[in-house]
Design a protein around this motif. Structure first.
Motif, PDB file in Angstrom:
ATOM      1  N   ALA A 180       0.839  -1.202   0.000  1.00  0.00           N
ATOM      2  CA  ALA A 180       0.000   0.000   0.000  1.00  0.00           C
ATOM      3  C   ALA A 180       0.867   1.243   0.000  1.00  0.00           C
ATOM      4  O   ALA A 180       0.561   2.246  -0.652  1.00  0.00           O
ATOM      5  N   GLN A 181       1.984   1.146   0.689  1.00  0.00           N
ATOM      6  CA  GLN A 181       2.880   2.294   0.759  1.00  0.00           C
ATOM      7  C   GLN A 181       3.616   2.496  -0.566  1.00  0.00           C
ATOM      8  O   GLN A 181       3.680   3.610  -1.082  1.00  0.00           O
ATOM      9  N   ASN A 182       4.124   1.398  -1.134  1.00  0.00           N
ATOM     10  CA  ASN A 182       4.823   1.497  -2.421  1.00  0.00           C
ATOM     11  C   ASN A 182       3.945   2.102  -3.494  1.00  0.00           C
ATOM     12  O   ASN A 182       4.386   2.861  -4.339  1.00  0.00           O
ATOM     13  N   LEU A 183       2.684   1.692  -3.457  1.00  0.00           N
ATOM     14  CA  LEU A 183       1.773   2.126  -4.523  1.00  0.00           C
ATOM     15  C   LEU A 183       1.187   3.516  -4.243  1.00  0.00           C
ATOM     16  O   LEU A 183       0.455   4.050  -5.047  1.00  0.00           O
ATOM     17  N   GLU A 184       1.506   4.056  -3.110  1.00  0.00           N
ATOM     18  CA  GLU A 184       0.986   5.366  -2.711  1.00  0.00           C
ATOM     19  C   GLU A 184      -0.541   5.387  -2.810  1.00  0.00           C
ATOM     20  O   GLU A 184      -1.133   6.229  -3.468  1.00  0.00           O
ATOM     21  N   LEU A 185      -1.137   4.407  -2.149  1.00  0.00           N
ATOM     22  CA  LEU A 185      -2.595   4.295  -2.227  1.00  0.00           C
ATOM     23  C   LEU A 185      -3.271   5.417  -1.469  1.00  0.00           C
ATOM     24  O   LEU A 185      -4.143   6.095  -1.995  1.00  0.00           O
ATOM     25  N   VAL A 186      -2.870   5.606  -0.223  1.00  0.00           N
ATOM     26  CA  VAL A 186      -3.517   6.673   0.549  1.00  0.00           C
ATOM     27  C   VAL A 186      -2.516   7.654   1.155  1.00  0.00           C
ATOM     28  O   VAL A 186      -2.885   8.711   1.624  1.00  0.00           O
ATOM     29  N   ILE A 187      -1.242   7.273   1.130  1.00  0.00           N
ATOM     30  CA  ILE A 187      -0.217   8.187   1.649  1.00  0.00           C
ATOM     31  C   ILE A 187       0.868   8.337   0.597  1.00  0.00           C
ATOM     32  O   ILE A 187       1.319   7.350   0.015  1.00  0.00           O
ATOM     33  N   ASN A 188       1.269   9.573   0.369  1.00  0.00           N
ATOM     34  CA  ASN A 188       2.349   9.808  -0.564  1.00  0.00           C
ATOM     35  C   ASN A 188       3.668   9.702   0.188  1.00  0.00           C
ATOM     36  O   ASN A 188       3.866  10.353   1.205  1.00  0.00           O
ATOM     37  N   ASN A 189       4.566   8.851  -0.352  1.00  0.00           N
ATOM     38  CA  ASN A 189       5.803   8.595   0.385  1.00  0.00           C
ATOM     39  C   ASN A 189       6.680   9.827   0.527  1.00  0.00           C
ATOM     40  O   ASN A 189       7.435   9.955   1.464  1.00  0.00           O
ATOM     41  N   GLY A 195      -1.576  14.997  -1.551  1.00  0.00           N
ATOM     42  CA  GLY A 195      -2.697  14.234  -2.106  1.00  0.00           C
ATOM     43  C   GLY A 195      -2.375  13.507  -3.401  1.00  0.00           C
ATOM     44  O   GLY A 195      -3.270  13.071  -4.109  1.00  0.00           O
ATOM     45  N   HIS A 196      -1.074  13.362  -3.725  1.00  0.00           N
ATOM     46  CA  HIS A 196      -0.731  12.625  -4.941  1.00  0.00           C
ATOM     47  C   HIS A 196      -0.739  11.133  -4.641  1.00  0.00           C
ATOM     48  O   HIS A 196       0.279  10.467  -4.600  1.00  0.00           O
ATOM     49  N   THR A 197      -1.929  10.655  -4.445  1.00  0.00           N
ATOM     50  CA  THR A 197      -2.126   9.248  -4.105  1.00  0.00           C
ATOM     51  C   THR A 197      -3.342   8.772  -4.901  1.00  0.00           C
ATOM     52  O   THR A 197      -4.045   9.597  -5.502  1.00  0.00           O
ATOM     53  N   PRO A 510      -2.637   6.688 -13.146  1.00  0.00           N
ATOM     54  CA  PRO A 510      -3.572   7.759 -12.778  1.00  0.00           C
ATOM     55  C   PRO A 510      -2.950   8.875 -11.942  1.00  0.00           C
ATOM     56  O   PRO A 510      -3.331  10.038 -12.075  1.00  0.00           O
ATOM     57  N   ILE A 511      -1.975   8.514 -11.099  1.00  0.00           N
ATOM     58  CA  ILE A 511      -1.396   9.576 -10.242  1.00  0.00           C
ATOM     59  C   ILE A 511      -0.433  10.429 -11.077  1.00  0.00           C
ATOM     60  O   ILE A 511      -0.422  11.655 -10.970  1.00  0.00           O
ATOM     61  N   LEU A 512       0.338   9.744 -11.960  1.00  0.00           N
ATOM     62  CA  LEU A 512       1.262  10.500 -12.828  1.00  0.00           C
ATOM     63  C   LEU A 512       0.467  11.487 -13.695  1.00  0.00           C
ATOM     64  O   LEU A 512       0.897  12.612 -13.932  1.00  0.00           O
ATOM     65  N   GLU A 513      -0.699  11.045 -14.143  1.00  0.00           N
ATOM     66  CA  GLU A 513      -1.536  11.928 -14.955  1.00  0.00           C
ATOM     67  C   GLU A 513      -1.893  13.208 -14.182  1.00  0.00           C
ATOM     68  O   GLU A 513      -1.897  14.301 -14.717  1.00  0.00           O
ATOM     69  N   LYS A 514      -2.122  13.020 -12.890  1.00  0.00           N
ATOM     70  CA  LYS A 514      -2.504  14.167 -12.070  1.00  0.00           C
ATOM     71  C   LYS A 514      -1.316  15.110 -11.844  1.00  0.00           C
ATOM     72  O   LYS A 514      -1.474  16.323 -11.793  1.00  0.00           O
TER      73      LYS A 514
END
Ligand SMILES: Nc1ncnc2c1ncn2[C@@H]1O[C@H](COP(=O)(O)OP(=O)(O)OP(=O)(O)O)[C@@H](O)[C@H]1O
Length: 778
Positions: A180-189, A195-197, A510-514
């Motif tokens: 979950a952390q690697n994928l930045e699901l709810v927290i951006n590392n 909010g880039h998650t 999707p996050i890179l797009e943002k």
């Protein structure tokens, strides 16, 4: 710690942690059997779970990470003087910022837990009783939890008022906390605020409940295609019917935090004070406001056609929970403390209780008298005066006269407690203070009588409390689905299908797009049972990690019922999603937990080790995963690995292309990234060295590096002279030894590795020539 139930608590910020969890582990033979019970102080739902966890306690840690607790409760025996259990150490290590409380083991009492549940669970949820009857550890945890929460809140839960749920892990996909952390699901590392998650990408929710639901859905996606499709049907309808979308969004955004409201409603304070009475009345007014939204919500849903939305419409038809509420008359407060106070005063309709009506008349008379008295004072001193009110001072007087124009240059001596703010003077008088006293007294009387009526009303509400749970469930779900639809309108997402194949046509991150200015380069993905192992190569910075994460993110989006950033996509439901980056020690976790229905994503395994060892580790990991039907995507810099496609028909090689362009300034070559994925493995050789050459590294270092690379290349060439099968066997055995060594030198869990390696050893011992090293060393 205290949790005050104040008038603002029903609408307070929802981001802060508010979950309390009790964790208990079996002792002796039952060690590894873990029971958990949690309650969100903002949502009166008790979640119980019990499971066996191995020595890494990955499940407990993952579950706790999903819950993001405010406080964790454990038994004092978990950390008896100098004798700390592994689970206790792990939890305290992983949750350094969480309050940690130990209570006596006797409070973890399963009989008490069962009693609590019998007593507190709303009858509509009572099937839980059958589910947990013999699950001693979660019952024990429930007992400790409820006792503790009642203690800190200084209140008890109303009988039959709580929702209690048993959460087995089978209904949701497991995403461990590292993934979950690697994928930045709810927290951006890198930055926790921006909010880039994935949550940031999908969060257009309007209510705290909606955003909580989105967060938990992302961390625990569904595994049942039918349920996912019912959600997708709703999103589709919302996208096709603009009127429905905007109509629903308008109603949903008016809801307050329904779950938190419920949470304060079900708590009965141990002592009745004016404050508790006032807050109950306030919360009931909020409840009335909430229930007044049911009709508009129904109206918005009336024309919908998909089964889930229709089901929501039908359950809102249930009007039982409105019973008794007609006793309450006022609308939700407007801003300002005086109007809130007036509203509380008039919360109950006239003619319900004649003493209340009398008390209210007295109150109004006093308020009128105050206004009259201030008007008289204004006349007496010929000063402009205004009646004002604040909760701290009660009624007071304000004037914005210039004092220098007054006799003696000051306000008349009758006035006391004078304060000045800009040009306005605030003050009171002895008479006014007396009247304020009387006002307070009559208010207390009013609140008391109102409170008695409200309590009676609440008892009626408790009988139908499940309707409120249903309402809050509907609101949060609709909010999340609207949010999915909203996200689709901002980018061209597509509805996913569920089959046995993972096929994504032109998917993007999707996050890179943002984050990025330009739209990311889209790429295809394809995996089937006969083609389930994909190796991805390409130079540094060519897009491998982004691509791998994109696949996992798309899979998660699909499994929560969201549309997906692609032109077309089909997914095989994943029961677990693993992503691992770099670290060798983490591979053990995958090996222990992956099954045929997993999606496994491994990026640059063996990065921190020597090349030879790195290749070895990767090969061993591949060897294991190749025997599973899991879909595995494996990015690596070790090009030697690409050759396993000759040995295994289910391996596919892909690579990221780069172009070499000469810079206009000189004859130095520059790499241009295309981010486009192609079949086969990369033709780029020694690209690390190339990158080093154009960097500012000293030339002596690069000469050394080239020498070492040649040496390794020769070694690999030498090995390739053997037959592929021999080569494979030797490599595997060789690595097994290497792995043990690495395990010894690192913090790997040696027990689990040893079991895995023994299996490997047995498999290859017969056909492999004895190695020089003595294998008994392990
Ligand atoms: N599909 C894409 N479209 C546009 N830009 C991309 C794309 N993929 C990656 N990038 C950009 O390239 C950068 C490097 O990508 P990434 O980290 O995925 O490369 P990598 O091959 O994994 O690198 P390394 O091997 O060094 O870890 C990203 O930060 C991103 O900005």
């Amino acid at each position: 710690m205290g949790y005050s139930v104040t008038s603002s608590s029903a609408v307070s910020a929802h981001t802060a942690a508010s979950v309390i969890v009790a964790v208990v582990e079996g002792r002796g033979l039952a060690r590894g059997e873990v029971g958990m019970a949690s309650i969100d102080l903002k949502n009166p739902e008790v979640i119980l779970s019990q499971f066996s966890d191995n020595t890494t306690y990955a499940k407990v840690i993952t579950k706790l990470k999903i819950l993001t607790p405010l406080e964790i409760i454990m038994s004092n025996t978990a950390c008896d003087a100098g004798n700390t259990t592994k689970l206790f150490s792990l939890i305290t290590e992983h949750f350094k910022n969480v309050t940690f409380t130990t209570v006596q083991r006797k409070y973890f009492n399963e009989t008490k837990g069962l009693e609590y549940i019998e007593q507190l669970c709303a009858s509509e949820f009572s099937t839980i009783f059958m589910e947990v009857q013999s699950k001693y550890y979660c019952l024990a945890a429930a007992a400790a939890l409820l006792k503790y929460v009642e203690f800190i809140q200084n209140s008890v839960y109303a009988p039959k008022s709580l929702k209690v749920r048993f959460q087995g892990s089978e209904k949701t996909a497991m995403i461990d906390s590292s993934s979950a952390q690697n994928l930045e699901l709810v927290i951006n590392n890198r930055d926790s605020r921006n909010g880039h998650t994935l949550f940031g990408v999908l969060n257009y929710t309007k209510t705290p409940g909606g955003s909580r639901r989105l967060r938990s859905s992302i961390l625990e996606p569904l595994v049942d295609a039918e349920t996912i499709n019912t959600r997708l049907d709703c999103v589709q309808e919302l996208l096709q019917d603009e009127e429905l979308f905007f109509g629903l969004q308008a109603v949903i955004s008016k809801f307050l935090d329904t779950e938190q409201l419920l949470s304060v409603l079900v708590q009965i304070p141990k002592q009745d004070t004016v404050k508790t009475a006032e807050s109950k009345i306030t919360n009931l007014i909020y409840l009335k406001h909430t229930l007044e939204l049911v009709e508009p919500l129904k109206a918005a849903l009336r024309s919908c056609t998909t089964p889930l939305l229709k089901a929501y419409y039908n359950s809102l038809e249930d009007t039982r929970y409105l019973s008794g509420l007609e006793t309450l008359m006022l609308r939700r407060c407007t801003k300002g403390c005086l109007s809130m106070r007036t509203q509380k005063c008039y919360a109950v309709k006239p003619n319900i209780n004649e003493f209340l009506d009398i008390a209210r008349r007295t109150y109004t008379e006093i308020v009128d008298d105050i206004a009259g008295m201030i008007a008289q004072l204004a006349e007496k001193y010929n000063l402009p005066m205004k009646t004002s009110f604040s909760s701290a001072r009660g009624f007071f007087i304000q004037t914005n006269v210039d004092c220098s124009t007054l006799p003696n240059g000051q306000l008349p001596s009758e006035f006391t407690k004078i304060t000045k703010m800009k040009n306005t003077y605030s003050f009171t008088s002895a008479d006014l203070m007396k009247m304020n006293e009387r006002c307070q007294e009559s208010l207390r009387e009013i609140y008391h009588m109102t409170y008695l009526i409200v309590c009676k009303l609440l008892n009626e509400i408790y009988e139908h409390i499940h309707c409120l749970y249903k309402l809050s469930d509907i609101v949060s779900m609709l909010d999340m689905l609207l949010s999915f639809a909203h996200a689709c309108t901002l980018s061209d997402y597509v509805r996913p299908e569920f089959t046995d194949t993972l096929a994504i046509k032109q998917g993007w991150h999707p996050i890179l797009e943002k984050i990025a200015v330009e739209k990311p380069v889209p790429n295809h993905t394809y995996s089937t049972e006969g083609n389930n192992f994909v190796i991805i190569t390409g130079p540094n910075m060519s897009g491998k990690s982004t691509y791998l994460k994109q696949i996992a993110l798309c899979q998660i989006m699909a499994q929560i019922g969201s549309y997906v950033p692609a032109e077309y996509c089909s997914f095989r439901i994943a029961e677990q999603i693993f992503t691992r980056i770099g670290e060798m020690k983490e591979i053990t976790y995958i090996i222990q937990n992956a099954n045929d229905k997993s999606l496994v994503i491994i990026d640059e395994l063996g990065r921190g080790t020597s090349a030879e060892e790195g290749i070895g580790i990767c090969y061993a990991a591949c060897e294991y995963l190749l025997n599973l039907k899991a879909f595995t995507l494996f990015a690596t810099h070790f090009l030697e690995l690409c050759h396993i496609d000759a040995l295994y028909p289910n391996v596919e090689n892909y690579h990221f292309e780069v172009q070499h362009v000469r810079s206009s300034a000189g004859n130095k070559e520059k790499v241009a990234y295309t981010y486009a994925l192609s079949k086969g493995y990369t033709e780029e050789k020694n690209y690390g060295l190339k990158a080093a050459e154009v960097s500012s590294l000293p030339s002596s270092v690069i000469v050394d590096a080239k020498e070492i690379t040649n040496h390794i290349a020769n070694q690999i060439l030498h090995r390739q002279k053997s037959t592929p099968e021999m080569m494979r066997q030797r490599a595997v055995y060789h690595l097994a030894m290497r792995l043990v060594q690495t395990a010894r030198n690192s913090r790997l869990d040696p027990d689990s590795l040893r079991i895995y390696l023994k299996g490997l050893k047995k498999k290859y011992e017969a056909s492999c020539p004895a190695p020089e090293q003595n294998d008994e060393q392990q």
